[in-house]
Design an enzyme around this catalytic site. Structure first.
Site, PDB file in Angstrom:
ATOM      1  N   HIS A  42       0.796  -1.177  -0.017  1.00  0.00           N
ATOM      2  CA  HIS A  42       0.020  -0.072   0.117  1.00  0.00           C
ATOM      3  C   HIS A  42       1.037   1.151   0.066  1.00  0.00           C
ATOM      4  CE1 HIS A  42       0.826  -0.984   4.096  1.00  0.00           C
ATOM      5  NE2 HIS A  42       1.153   0.364   4.432  1.00  0.00           N
ATOM      6  N   HIS A 125       5.933   5.984  -1.326  1.00  0.00           N
ATOM      7  CA  HIS A 125       6.692   4.676  -1.744  1.00  0.00           C
ATOM      8  C   HIS A 125       6.119   3.426  -1.281  1.00  0.00           C
ATOM      9  CE1 HIS A 125       7.466   5.073   2.569  1.00  0.00           C
ATOM     10  NE2 HIS A 125       7.754   3.800   2.587  1.00  0.00           N
TER      11      HIS A 125
END
Length: 189
Positions: A42, A125
């Site tokens: 995620h 990220h």
């Protein structure tokens, strides 16, 4: 309860990523890394940590409001990097400005609900592996270099997700946290 907010890439994007990450398992010391499975991949917007359950109603309302104020936007997972020799990650391209604004808005909503959050610059990220806590470090540079040319498909971020994280409790080395989605809000309402 331990919580975070996130944007979840769609399954086809995660499949592309899995193929790229699977190619890294032949590199030296790959067996010493804790690889994040597809269910744990995620883009974190805000990490909340431990949250008193009494704060959930206000938190949910504020997160819903924050999501309504942002339209869907385009992203793509691309490139690789590392945080020292601790975390290996995939980068994010596309409308990073919209992603950062959403993260800022979600963080503000969380704080207004009375939940303290980390106070550090947002670095979008997606974590793919973590180094184990052993005396001998794993050099993540070859892994990040191998991911440098990765470029996934374009996709639309369409919702904010509130996730509960259950930390490993068995003591089994390499065990991963378990995640439970508590709520989802569409972007743009």
């Amino acid at each position: 309860m331990r919580l975070f907010t996130a944007v979840l890439p769609p399954p086809p994007v995660l499949t592309e990523l899995a193929e790229a990450v699977d190619g890294l398992r032949g590199l030296p010391d790959a067996d010493r890394l804790r690889w994040v499975g597809p269910e744990g991949r995620h883009l974190t917007l805000a990490f909340l940590g431990e949250v008193d359950e009494a704060l959930l109603p206000d938190l949910r309302e504020r997160l819903a409001r924050a999501a309504r104020h942002h339209p869907a936007f385009g992203l793509r997972l691309a490139g690789g990097g590392r945080f020292g020799d601790r975390v290996l990650w995939i980068g994010v391209e596309g409308d990073r400005t919209a992603l950062r604004r959403l993260a800022d808005s979600v963080t503000a909503a969380v704080r207004r609900a009375g939940v303290p959050t980390e106070d550090r610059p947002y670095k979008p990220h997606l974590t793919v592996a973590r180094a184990g806590r052993t005396a001998r470090r794993v050099d993540l540079r070859p892994y990040a270099a191998a991911l440098g040319d990765f470029s996934g498909s374009d996709w639309q971020a369409r919702e904010v997700v509130l996730v509960r994280s259950f930390l490993p409790s068995s003591g089994v080395p390499g065990e991963h946290p378990r995640y439970e989605t508590l709520a989802t809000w569409p972007l743009g309402g």
